[in-house]
Design a protein around this motif. Structure first.
Motif, PDB file in Angstrom:
ATOM      1  N   TYR A  68      -9.430  -3.313  -5.589  1.00  0.00           N
ATOM      2  CA  TYR A  68      -8.882  -3.166  -7.110  1.00  0.00           C
ATOM      3  C   TYR A  68      -9.399  -2.904  -8.006  1.00  0.00           C
ATOM      4  O   TYR A  68     -10.758  -4.103  -8.549  1.00  0.00           O
ATOM      5  N   TRP A  69      -9.433  -2.090  -8.863  1.00  0.00           N
ATOM      6  CA  TRP A  69     -10.094  -1.819 -10.406  1.00  0.00           C
ATOM      7  C   TRP A  69      -8.646  -2.025 -11.194  1.00  0.00           C
ATOM      8  O   TRP A  69      -8.176  -1.130 -11.555  1.00  0.00           O
ATOM      9  N   GLY A  70      -9.195  -3.247 -11.838  1.00  0.00           N
ATOM     10  CA  GLY A  70      -8.194  -3.871 -13.037  1.00  0.00           C
ATOM     11  C   GLY A  70      -6.647  -3.425 -12.494  1.00  0.00           C
ATOM     12  O   GLY A  70      -6.558  -4.254 -11.486  1.00  0.00           O
ATOM     13  N   LYS A  81      -6.110 -13.410  -7.074  1.00  0.00           N
ATOM     14  CA  LYS A  81      -8.422 -13.802  -6.770  1.00  0.00           C
ATOM     15  C   LYS A  81      -9.070 -14.277  -7.632  1.00  0.00           C
ATOM     16  O   LYS A  81     -10.163 -14.857  -6.843  1.00  0.00           O
ATOM     17  N   GLU A 109      -5.114  -0.875 -10.453  1.00  0.00           N
ATOM     18  CA  GLU A 109      -5.512   0.480  -9.952  1.00  0.00           C
ATOM     19  C   GLU A 109      -6.152   0.030  -8.877  1.00  0.00           C
ATOM     20  O   GLU A 109      -6.316  -0.332  -8.270  1.00  0.00           O
ATOM     21  N   LEU A 110      -6.227   0.665  -6.825  1.00  0.00           N
ATOM     22  CA  LEU A 110      -6.932   0.460  -6.063  1.00  0.00           C
ATOM     23  C   LEU A 110      -7.427   1.695  -5.832  1.00  0.00           C
ATOM     24  O   LEU A 110      -7.284   2.762  -6.217  1.00  0.00           O
ATOM     25  N   ASP A 111      -8.508   1.310  -6.262  1.00  0.00           N
ATOM     26  CA  ASP A 111     -10.295   2.092  -6.247  1.00  0.00           C
ATOM     27  C   ASP A 111     -10.233   2.979  -4.264  1.00  0.00           C
ATOM     28  O   ASP A 111     -10.753   2.463  -3.739  1.00  0.00           O
ATOM     29  N   ILE A 165     -10.049   6.402 -12.403  1.00  0.00           N
ATOM     30  CA  ILE A 165     -10.809   5.026 -12.790  1.00  0.00           C
ATOM     31  C   ILE A 165     -12.135   5.821 -12.771  1.00  0.00           C
ATOM     32  O   ILE A 165     -13.013   6.226 -12.143  1.00  0.00           O
ATOM     33  N   VAL A 221     -19.423 -10.017   2.668  1.00  0.00           N
ATOM     34  CA  VAL A 221     -19.144 -11.777   1.971  1.00  0.00           C
ATOM     35  C   VAL A 221     -20.675 -12.487   2.362  1.00  0.00           C
ATOM     36  O   VAL A 221     -21.331 -13.472   1.104  1.00  0.00           O
ATOM     37  N   GLU A 256     -14.077 -11.930  -8.358  1.00  0.00           N
ATOM     38  CA  GLU A 256     -13.801 -13.108  -7.691  1.00  0.00           C
ATOM     39  C   GLU A 256     -15.807 -13.425  -7.295  1.00  0.00           C
ATOM     40  O   GLU A 256     -15.646 -14.791  -7.506  1.00  0.00           O
ATOM     41  N   ARG A 257     -16.542 -12.308  -6.891  1.00  0.00           N
ATOM     42  CA  ARG A 257     -17.885 -13.018  -6.157  1.00  0.00           C
ATOM     43  C   ARG A 257     -18.072 -13.929  -7.406  1.00  0.00           C
ATOM     44  O   ARG A 257     -19.434 -15.312  -7.062  1.00  0.00           O
ATOM     45  N   ASP A 260      -4.810  -9.352   1.818  1.00  0.00           N
ATOM     46  CA  ASP A 260      -6.134 -10.122   2.019  1.00  0.00           C
ATOM     47  C   ASP A 260      -6.194 -11.329   2.944  1.00  0.00           C
ATOM     48  O   ASP A 260      -5.221 -11.775   3.072  1.00  0.00           O
ATOM     49  N   ASP A 264      -6.726  -6.073  -2.009  1.00  0.00           N
ATOM     50  CA  ASP A 264      -6.813  -6.608  -3.019  1.00  0.00           C
ATOM     51  C   ASP A 264      -8.325  -6.424  -2.712  1.00  0.00           C
ATOM     52  O   ASP A 264      -8.948  -6.663  -4.733  1.00  0.00           O
ATOM     53  N   GLY A 265      -9.732  -6.473  -2.754  1.00  0.00           N
ATOM     54  CA  GLY A 265     -10.671  -6.181  -2.772  1.00  0.00           C
ATOM     55  C   GLY A 265     -10.998  -5.065  -3.349  1.00  0.00           C
ATOM     56  O   GLY A 265     -11.994  -5.106  -3.748  1.00  0.00           O
ATOM     57  N   LEU A 308      -0.913 -11.924   3.856  1.00  0.00           N
ATOM     58  CA  LEU A 308      -2.346 -13.520   3.443  1.00  0.00           C
ATOM     59  C   LEU A 308      -2.691 -13.526   4.321  1.00  0.00           C
ATOM     60  O   LEU A 308      -2.102 -14.510   4.854  1.00  0.00           O
ATOM     61  N   GLY A 314     -14.446 -12.982  -1.247  1.00  0.00           N
ATOM     62  CA  GLY A 314     -14.887 -11.943  -1.278  1.00  0.00           C
ATOM     63  C   GLY A 314     -14.828 -11.397   0.139  1.00  0.00           C
ATOM     64  O   GLY A 314     -16.287 -10.577  -0.346  1.00  0.00           O
ATOM     65  N   THR A 315     -14.010 -11.258   0.381  1.00  0.00           N
ATOM     66  CA  THR A 315     -14.256 -10.115   2.081  1.00  0.00           C
ATOM     67  C   THR A 315     -13.089  -8.876   1.829  1.00  0.00           C
ATOM     68  O   THR A 315     -12.306  -8.781   1.351  1.00  0.00           O
ATOM     69  N   LEU A 316     -14.193  -7.849   1.676  1.00  0.00           N
ATOM     70  CA  LEU A 316     -13.607  -6.440   1.814  1.00  0.00           C
ATOM     71  C   LEU A 316     -12.649  -6.336   2.908  1.00  0.00           C
ATOM     72  O   LEU A 316     -11.978  -4.843   3.129  1.00  0.00           O
ATOM     73  N   GLY A 317     -13.686  -6.271   4.341  1.00  0.00           N
ATOM     74  CA  GLY A 317     -13.311  -6.082   5.243  1.00  0.00           C
ATOM     75  C   GLY A 317     -13.879  -6.519   6.501  1.00  0.00           C
ATOM     76  O   GLY A 317     -15.636  -7.497   5.741  1.00  0.00           O
ATOM     77  N   LEU A 364     -17.187 -17.440  -7.470  1.00  0.00           N
ATOM     78  CA  LEU A 364     -17.751 -18.152  -5.696  1.00  0.00           C
ATOM     79  C   LEU A 364     -19.091 -18.066  -6.633  1.00  0.00           C
ATOM     80  O   LEU A 364     -19.148 -19.340  -6.037  1.00  0.00           O
ATOM     81  N   ILE A 405     -13.418  -7.676  -7.115  1.00  0.00           N
ATOM     82  CA  ILE A 405     -13.993  -8.382  -5.938  1.00  0.00           C
ATOM     83  C   ILE A 405     -15.399  -9.139  -6.650  1.00  0.00           C
ATOM     84  O   ILE A 405     -15.733 -10.065  -6.182  1.00  0.00           O
ATOM     85  N   GLN A 447     -14.854  -4.503 -14.514  1.00  0.00           N
ATOM     86  CA  GLN A 447     -13.107  -4.426 -13.982  1.00  0.00           C
ATOM     87  C   GLN A 447     -12.254  -4.158 -12.593  1.00  0.00           C
ATOM     88  O   GLN A 447     -11.694  -3.937 -11.846  1.00  0.00           O
ATOM     89  N   LEU A 485       1.265  -1.425   0.029  1.00  0.00           N
ATOM     90  CA  LEU A 485      -0.208   0.143  -0.188  1.00  0.00           C
ATOM     91  C   LEU A 485       1.199   1.456   0.057  1.00  0.00           C
ATOM     92  O   LEU A 485       1.990   1.231   0.791  1.00  0.00           O
TER      93      LEU A 485
END
Lengths: 388, 199
Positions: free
Chosen positions: A292-294, B123, A296-298, B41, B62, B95-96, A256, A289-290, A227, A262-265, B99, B92, B89, A190
């Motif tokens: 990311y857009w392509g 992922k 790039e970090l969203d 973005i 999730v 990935e989902r 991650d 990691d959840g 991880l 599939g977990t963001l937080g 799943l 998440i 794009q 990060l």
């Protein structure tokens, strides 16, 4: 977060229903008065952390282990209190939380009555580092004289010790700011610029409608991998933060989860421990990691995730759940009506865009800004013991 | 009852019996490499698949992802999920989507997910491995072999996913035992495999 708390609820609702309330005693537990030996809470004008060691016994009437009734004299300048029951690795909570003649939590009450476990206003349940905060609603402000707490644990801990933590704030509530202890876990990647953008968005979400600002940010790092196994979440939250500020929110940023896709937080509870570190549940985890857009970090979405998960840790529920139900006691967050559903049984942010879809505590993100904060939500955040 | 009063301007930590790690202060994080940005973005990319399906994949928790009944109210949900897994794009969402494709046991879904196990994103590969949990792995070798190969993926998210799917199906016990100690298998994957074998 909701289902992980609810996962035990159906079973335990049956369990407690068999044992609690003596099969019809709607009055529940008799609450003692504060005598001359009551603990006087905190220190004038200060943020304070106190702790009490105790021993559990099995509570036949409520079907959980219980500690003693702790009576606490609440000075008139107390603006907020957070109480946490600590038994490392055990799911804990409170069998009783009462302020003067108001009983907020009573495990002896029949299911689905106010104050019963998993009922309004706290929807309380046992979690790692089980915690209650006052206030969690406008009706649970600590504007009383005698607080009674009875620690509890889900398992039979007869004869084992526990610790009751009391975190309090005794100065006038202001909109304020929340400092952050941010722990970069292991080799999580990060960049400074991205972190600043994330925090800027989190600040924007909270302050837009009167919530506290993001305050001082204290950065930390740990060894190892970014991880993280989901089962190691508790150990991560129990990380000792070297010279960390207690009057701050602990945020653990991981690359991650290794095994929780599939977990963001995730927050530790609703609420989770606040003003504490180095123990169960003492922080929020956010995965990079959840977001990311392509390649790039969203940072916008990651900032909204942080605002949302820290909101949970500080005591805020989803304004509407996925099925349109409400597990929340704040009256000023608009409810998404059943008519908004398109027939699939799930209430998207778009379907609820005229109601609480734009609220930052809505259960699902969407293609709309989610930065609305209700007055009551702002109050809960601003009156937290960790808000300065 | 022992009362410990620790009133002060800052918090005192509680010394639990198994405090795992110490976080040490740092000044700031590394600077972003010059060639990495800032990039813009597009928050409104061209739609992929059914927007109603995509909206359901944006749950903040999730545990709130939809079930098959909810997905199937939106027409050909499996196709939309496959499109999202391939083209969206947001990582998440990809990935989902994978799943949730585990809810569809049709053979062509297995073919699709097996192919997605070759994606560049860990992922996505992990999600694709978990998608195969919806397939009848004992009926053909192809999916099972793809999962066995994934045990040695450099990223433990993929290896763990493959191990959990194989173990869940009661398959490949010999391969799992070898992977638990083999060189080239990530340590975190090995740790999980060991746990699965002990269950």
């Amino acid at each position: 977060m909701r289902l992980r708390l609810l996962g035990f609820a159906p079973f335990a609702l049956m369990f407690l229903g068999c044992l609690g309330g003596d099969g019809g005693d709607t009055a529940g537990t008799e609450v003692p008065d504060c005598g001359s030996d009551a603990l006087v809470l905190g220190a004038e004008g200060a943020f304070t952390h106190e702790s009490i060691d105790f021993t559990f016994e099995w509570g036949n009437d409520v079907g959980v282990s219980v500690g003693p009734m702790v009576t606490i004299a609440v000075p008139s300048d107390t603006s907020s209190i957070a109480a946490t029951v600590e038994v490392r690795g055990e799911e804990t909570g409170f069998a009783l939380v009462a302020l003067d003649d108001k009983t907020f939590i009573d495990a002896a009450r029949p299911d689905e009555t106010d104050g019963a476990w998993w009922s309004a206003p706290y929807f309380h349940w046992g979690t790692l580092g089980g915690t209650v905060v006052l206030p969690i609603t406008p009706g649970t402000t600590p504007d009383g004289e005698c607080l009674v707490l009875q620690p509890a644990a889900l398992n039979d801990l007869e004869g084992q010790s526990g610790k009751l933590h009391l975190v309090s704030r005794r100065f006038d509530p202001v909109q304020g700011q929340v400092d952050l202890n941010i722990v970069i876990v292991g080799d999580t990647e990060l960049y400074q610029e991205d972190l600043e953008a994330v925090l800027s968005r989190m600040d924007e979400v909270w302050t837009g409608d009167g919530g506290p600002a993001v305050g001082q940010v204290n950065l930390y790092s740990t060894e190892g991998s970014g991880l993280v196994r989901y089962d190691d979440s508790n150990a991560l939250r129990a990380t000792q933060i070297d010279t960390g500020s207690g009057q701050a929110m602990n945020l653990f940023i991981i690359q991650d989860y290794a095994d929780e896709p599939g977990t963001l937080g995730e927050a530790a509870g609703i609420p989770g421990p606040v003003g504490l570190f180095g123990m169960d549940g003492a922080g929020v985890i956010v995965a990079v990691d959840g977001h990311y857009w392509g390649s790039e970090l969203d940072t916008q979405t990651m900032g909204e995730t942080m605002a949302h998960e820290v909101g949970h840790q500080m005591g805020l529920f989803h304004t509407t759940e996925d099925d349109g139900s409400r597990t929340e006691s704040l009256e000023d967050t608009p409810a998404c009506p059943a008519s908004a559903d398109d027939g699939d049984g799930y209430f998207s942010a778009e379907e609820c865009s005229d109601f609480d879809g734009p609220n930052f505590m809505f259960w699902v993100a969407g293609n709309l800004a989610q930065d609305q904060v209700s007055d009551s939500q702002a109050m809960v955040l601003s009156r937290s013991p960790i808000t300065q | 009852m022992l009362l410990l009063l620790l009133a002060c301007g800052g918090a005192q930590s509680s010394d639990g019996p198994d405090v795992e790690a110490l976080a040490t202060p740092i000044t700031e994080l590394p600077a972003k490499p010059v060639d990495q940005g800032p990039l813009t973005i597009d928050q409104n990319p061209p739609p992929v698949g059914n927007p109603a399906i995509r909206d359901l994949l944006l749950a903040k928790d999730v545990a709130d992802l939809p079930d098959r009944a909810a997905l199937d109210t939106h027409g050909d949900a499996a196709k939309d999920l496959a499109d999202l897994a391939t083209l969206d794009q947001q990582l998440i969402v990809r990935e989902r989507a994978l799943l949730l494709l585990a809810l569809y046991p049709e053979t062509h879904i297995g073919v699709f997910c097996r192919k997605m196990m070759e994606d560049a994103e860990p992922k996505v590969r992990a999600g694709a491995a978990r998608c195969l949990a919806g397939q009848d792995l004992s009926s053909t070798d192809t999916n099972r072999k793809a999962l066995e190969a994934a045990l040695s993926d450099a990223d433990p998210r993929v290896g763990i996913a493959a191990a959990e799917v194989l173990a869940g199906a009661g398959l490949s016990q010999d391969k799992l035992k070898k992977a638990a100690t083999a060189a080239g298998v990530h340590a975190q994957t090995q740790e999980r495999i060991t746990e699965l074998l002990e269950q």
